[in-house]
Scaffold this motif. Structure first.
Motif, PDB file in Angstrom:
ATOM      1  N   ASN A   1       0.814  -1.219   0.000  1.00 41.87           N
ATOM      2  CA  ASN A   1       0.000   0.000   0.000  1.00 41.87           C
ATOM      3  C   ASN A   1       0.854   1.278   0.000  1.00 41.87           C
ATOM      4  OD1 ASN A   1      -1.710  -2.195   1.554  1.00 41.87           O
ATOM      5  ND2 ASN A   1      -3.136  -0.758   0.643  1.00 41.87           N
ATOM      6  N   VAL A   2       2.167   1.099  -0.020  1.00 42.84           N
ATOM      7  CA  VAL A   2       3.097   2.230   0.010  1.00 42.84           C
ATOM      8  C   VAL A   2       3.525   2.579  -1.406  1.00 42.84           C
ATOM      9  CG1 VAL A   2       5.376   3.020   0.779  1.00 42.84           C
ATOM     10  CG2 VAL A   2       3.930   1.671   2.328  1.00 42.84           C
ATOM     11  N   VAL A   3       3.523   3.868  -1.715  1.00 35.74           N
ATOM     12  CA  VAL A   3       4.008   4.355  -3.003  1.00 35.74           C
ATOM     13  C   VAL A   3       5.048   5.438  -2.745  1.00 35.74           C
ATOM     14  CG1 VAL A   3       3.405   5.441  -5.198  1.00 35.74           C
ATOM     15  CG2 VAL A   3       1.797   3.861  -4.102  1.00 35.74           C
ATOM     16  N   VAL A   4       6.245   5.241  -3.269  1.00 32.68           N
ATOM     17  CA  VAL A   4       7.315   6.224  -3.149  1.00 32.68           C
ATOM     18  C   VAL A   4       7.205   7.188  -4.324  1.00 32.68           C
ATOM     19  CG1 VAL A   4       9.819   6.570  -3.005  1.00 32.68           C
ATOM     20  CG2 VAL A   4       8.767   4.533  -1.970  1.00 32.68           C
ATOM     21  N   VAL A   5       7.214   8.480  -4.018  1.00 35.24           N
ATOM     22  CA  VAL A   5       6.950   9.497  -5.043  1.00 35.24           C
ATOM     23  C   VAL A   5       8.012  10.594  -4.991  1.00 35.24           C
ATOM     24  CG1 VAL A   5       4.458   9.124  -5.213  1.00 35.24           C
ATOM     25  CG2 VAL A   5       5.353  10.629  -3.436  1.00 35.24           C
ATOM     26  N   PRO A   6       8.179  11.344  -6.080  1.00 37.39           N
ATOM     27  CA  PRO A   6       9.189  12.411  -6.107  1.00 37.39           C
ATOM     28  C   PRO A   6       8.708  13.691  -5.430  1.00 37.39           C
ATOM     29  CG  PRO A   6       8.171  12.194  -8.268  1.00 37.39           C
ATOM     30  CD  PRO A   6       7.615  11.096  -7.418  1.00 37.39           C
TER      31      PRO A   6
ATOM     32  N   VAL B   1      -8.343   6.443   3.884  1.00 38.40           N
ATOM     33  CA  VAL B   1      -7.337   7.470   4.196  1.00 38.40           C
ATOM     34  C   VAL B   1      -6.140   7.318   3.267  1.00 38.40           C
ATOM     35  CG1 VAL B   1      -5.647   8.263   5.899  1.00 38.40           C
ATOM     36  CG2 VAL B   1      -7.994   7.765   6.603  1.00 38.40           C
ATOM     37  N   ILE B   2      -5.734   8.445   2.679  1.00 35.06           N
ATOM     38  CA  ILE B   2      -4.481   8.531   1.919  1.00 35.06           C
ATOM     39  C   ILE B   2      -3.512   9.327   2.781  1.00 35.06           C
ATOM     40  CG2 ILE B   2      -3.376   9.351  -0.195  1.00 35.06           C
ATOM     41  CD1 ILE B   2      -6.307   9.396  -1.387  1.00 35.06           C
TER      42      ILE B   2
ATOM     43  N   VAL C   1       0.694   6.346   1.702  1.00 32.07           N
ATOM     44  CA  VAL C   1       0.046   5.072   1.992  1.00 32.07           C
ATOM     45  C   VAL C   1      -1.377   5.180   1.469  1.00 32.07           C
ATOM     46  CG1 VAL C   1      -0.666   3.442   3.771  1.00 32.07           C
ATOM     47  CG2 VAL C   1       1.487   4.717   4.032  1.00 32.07           C
ATOM     48  N   TRP C   2      -1.765   4.241   0.608  1.00 30.93           N
ATOM     49  CA  TRP C   2      -3.045   4.316  -0.106  1.00 30.93           C
ATOM     50  C   TRP C   2      -3.965   3.177   0.294  1.00 30.93           C
ATOM     51  CZ3 TRP C   2      -4.187   8.055  -3.875  1.00 30.93           C
ATOM     52  CH2 TRP C   2      -3.136   8.930  -4.171  1.00 30.93           C
TER      53      TRP C   2
ATOM     54  N   THR D   1      -6.218   0.066  -0.398  1.00 29.85           N
ATOM     55  CA  THR D   1      -5.993  -0.993  -1.388  1.00 29.85           C
ATOM     56  C   THR D   1      -6.740  -0.728  -2.691  1.00 29.85           C
ATOM     57  OG1 THR D   1      -5.633  -2.607   0.380  1.00 29.85           O
ATOM     58  CG2 THR D   1      -6.199  -3.475  -1.793  1.00 29.85           C
ATOM     59  N   ALA D   2      -7.921  -0.164  -2.596  1.00 29.70           N
ATOM     60  CA  ALA D   2      -8.740   0.089  -3.791  1.00 29.70           C
ATOM     61  C   ALA D   2      -8.123   1.121  -4.722  1.00 29.70           C
ATOM     62  CB  ALA D   2     -10.138   0.544  -3.371  1.00 29.70           C
ATOM     63  N   LEU D   3      -7.168   1.897  -4.220  1.00 30.74           N
ATOM     64  CA  LEU D   3      -6.603   2.981  -5.035  1.00 30.74           C
ATOM     65  C   LEU D   3      -5.152   2.756  -5.446  1.00 30.74           C
ATOM     66  CD1 LEU D   3      -7.982   6.086  -3.071  1.00 30.74           C
ATOM     67  CD2 LEU D   3      -8.954   5.010  -5.115  1.00 30.74           C
ATOM     68  N   VAL D   4      -4.507   1.752  -4.881  1.00 29.29           N
ATOM     69  CA  VAL D   4      -3.074   1.566  -5.131  1.00 29.29           C
ATOM     70  C   VAL D   4      -2.765   1.387  -6.611  1.00 29.29           C
ATOM     71  CG1 VAL D   4      -1.107   0.034  -4.756  1.00 29.29           C
ATOM     72  CG2 VAL D   4      -2.551   0.679  -2.838  1.00 29.29           C
ATOM     73  N   ASP D   5      -3.529   0.556  -7.289  1.00 25.33           N
ATOM     74  CA  ASP D   5      -3.198   0.312  -8.698  1.00 25.33           C
ATOM     75  C   ASP D   5      -3.452   1.546  -9.555  1.00 25.33           C
ATOM     76  OD1 ASP D   5      -2.107  -1.766 -10.419  1.00 25.33           O
ATOM     77  OD2 ASP D   5      -4.004  -1.590 -11.526  1.00 25.33           O
ATOM     78  N   LYS D   6      -4.392   2.373  -9.150  1.00 27.62           N
ATOM     79  CA  LYS D   6      -4.629   3.608  -9.891  1.00 27.62           C
ATOM     80  C   LYS D   6      -3.419   4.538  -9.793  1.00 27.62           C
ATOM     81  CE  LYS D   6      -9.665   3.496  -9.090  1.00 27.62           C
ATOM     82  NZ  LYS D   6     -10.049   3.167 -10.467  1.00 27.62           N
ATOM     83  N   VAL D   7      -2.865   4.681  -8.596  1.00 28.24           N
ATOM     84  CA  VAL D   7      -1.717   5.571  -8.460  1.00 28.24           C
ATOM     85  C   VAL D   7      -0.475   4.949  -9.106  1.00 28.24           C
ATOM     86  CG1 VAL D   7      -0.924   4.815  -6.158  1.00 28.24           C
ATOM     87  CG2 VAL D   7      -0.562   7.166  -6.892  1.00 28.24           C
ATOM     88  N   ARG D   8      -0.385   3.616  -9.084  1.00 29.07           N
ATOM     89  CA  ARG D   8       0.732   2.964  -9.780  1.00 29.07           C
ATOM     90  C   ARG D   8       0.688   3.285 -11.273  1.00 29.07           C
ATOM     91  NH1 ARG D   8       1.525  -0.867 -13.148  1.00 29.07           N
ATOM     92  NH2 ARG D   8      -0.691  -1.478 -13.135  1.00 29.07           N
TER      93      ARG D   8
END
Length: 394
Positions: free
Chosen positions: A93-98, A230-231, A251-252, A254-261
């Motif tokens: 659920n973690v996404v590393v971003v710039p 919660v995001i 931290v996203w 689960t329903a949104l993780v693939d969208k942000v990926r």
């Protein structure tokens, strides 16, 4: 000559960078400028973090990484967030971003469109409203009031929610006010959100480890009843003095993780590899530098509040978090942005006018105490001298 889409006519900016550019220009002309405008620590990134990036480069970490970040880093983020919030966080659920702004961009882009409402704090970080307007959604300001110690009000926030509300943006500890919303108020908000199960929450907690007076940070992720919407926005920039590394994480649900990926794949591909290894060292290495920075900010905070409250026409509430003060300048007779401009051009002190953070920011200026105590004292003395000469003529 070019016909761009209407969205770009609505996009705003962050005036702190314009003030930084002007302050830099004046300094190049030989002016002595003290910058209390820009929101970045004046400390260097701790050496062990720098060395981790250097080692990664030497080890050949020069290629693409997964769009959401390397697994060891996402595991470290999950472990750190879990430890601090008590929430069980999966690396998936973690996404590393710039940078932290990217999480704002992604979340607002997901929920913002014409006809949708997005709530945001005012005064607040200016990119919130800018991105909401970019999407065509309706920006709904949640007033952040001095009389409420610059905490958001659960009652006011809940009263603004309608069936058109898609997203609520919350920020505590807050930029630009330094306000920290008490747990009891957050409890009320979470209880009220039960009536609005389809509303997502973007919780900007980038200053979550900069909090004073024995207070504890309350994360929205610590509430199981809303965790699936919660995001969390956080990162390394403030906590580890890594603003220029452009490293954030989120931290996203689960329903949104693939969208942000997918958004990452389409937009930034991935965060640069050596910076990710630096981020890993930051989270898993010694935290002494973090504690030392926060302790120094606390000392400077006391100086800012004490000295600003001595000035004619100014009152300065004590900030509870981050590294900003938001003094009230209404009794000086000046509007905030003209005063901030005059202080820079005539007194050599860079500050940010409150209206750059929203309509409720009028009557205030933001001071960053991410500068040395010596410079802070010198800057406030200059502000005092300027006001003594100009308060009656304002």
């Amino acid at each position: 000559m070019f016909q761009t889409v209407a969205n770009f006519d609505r996009i705003g900016e962050e005036n702190a960078f314009a003030v930084l550019a002007r302050a830099t220009d004046l300094a190049r002309q030989g002016r002595d400028i003290i910058n209390l405008g820009i929101g970045q620590p004046d400390f260097k990134t701790p050496e062990h973090i720098v060395e981790a990036a250097v080692k990664a480069l030497r080890d050949g970490e020069h290629g693409y990484t997964p769009a959401t970040g390397i697994l060891p880093l996402r595991e470290a983020v999950a472990a750190d967030v879990s430890k601090r919030t008590g929430a069980p966080i999966s690396p998936d659920n973690v996404v590393v971003v710039p940078g932290g702004k990217v999480t704002m961009f992604a979340a607002i882009l997901m929920f913002g469109e014409p006809g949708a409402d997005i709530l945001y704090p005012d005064p607040g970080f200016p990119i919130y409203r800018s991105m909401i307007e970019f999407t065509g959604a309706n920006p709904i300001a949640v007033p952040i009031r001095e009389e409420n110690a610059f905490a958001f009000s659960a009652e006011e926030t809940l009263a603004l929610i309608t069936p058109q509300t898609r997203l609520i943006i919350l920020n505590s500890p807050a930029n630009p006010t330094g306000g920290v919303t008490p747990k009891a108020e957050i409890d009320k908000l979470v209880a009220g959100l039960a009536k609005w199960p389809n509303v997502a929450i973007l919780s900007d907690e980038i200053y979550g480890q900069m909090i004073y007076d024995g207070l504890e940070h309350t994360s929205l992720l610590s509430y199981p009843e809303i965790r699936d919407r919660v995001i969390l926005l956080d990162g390394w920039s403030k906590t580890y003095a890594m603003t220029g590394w452009r490293m954030g994480y989120s931290v996203w649900p689960t329903a949104l993780v693939d969208k942000v990926r997918k958004l990452a794949v389409n937009c930034w591909s991935c965060v640069n590899a050596p910076a990710q290894f630096a981020g890993l060292a930051a989270l898993t290495g010694p935290q002494d530098a973090v504690h030392a920075m926060v302790a120094e900010f606390d000392r400077r905070r006391a100086v800012v509040v004490e000295e600003m409250n001595k000035l004619s026409g100014i009152t300065c509430a004590t900030p509870k978090g981050a590294f900003y003060a938001f003094p009230n300048i209404k009794a000086t007779g000046w509007k905030a942005k003209p005063l901030a401009s005059a202080l820079l051009e005539q007194a050599g002190v860079a500050t940010i006018g409150g209206p750059d953070f929203g309509i409720y920011g009028e009557g205030y200026i933001r001071l960053s105490y991410a500068n040395s105590t010596e410079n802070i004292r010198k800057a406030i003395a200059r502000i005092d001298e300027f006001l003594q000469a100009n308060i009656k003529a304002a």
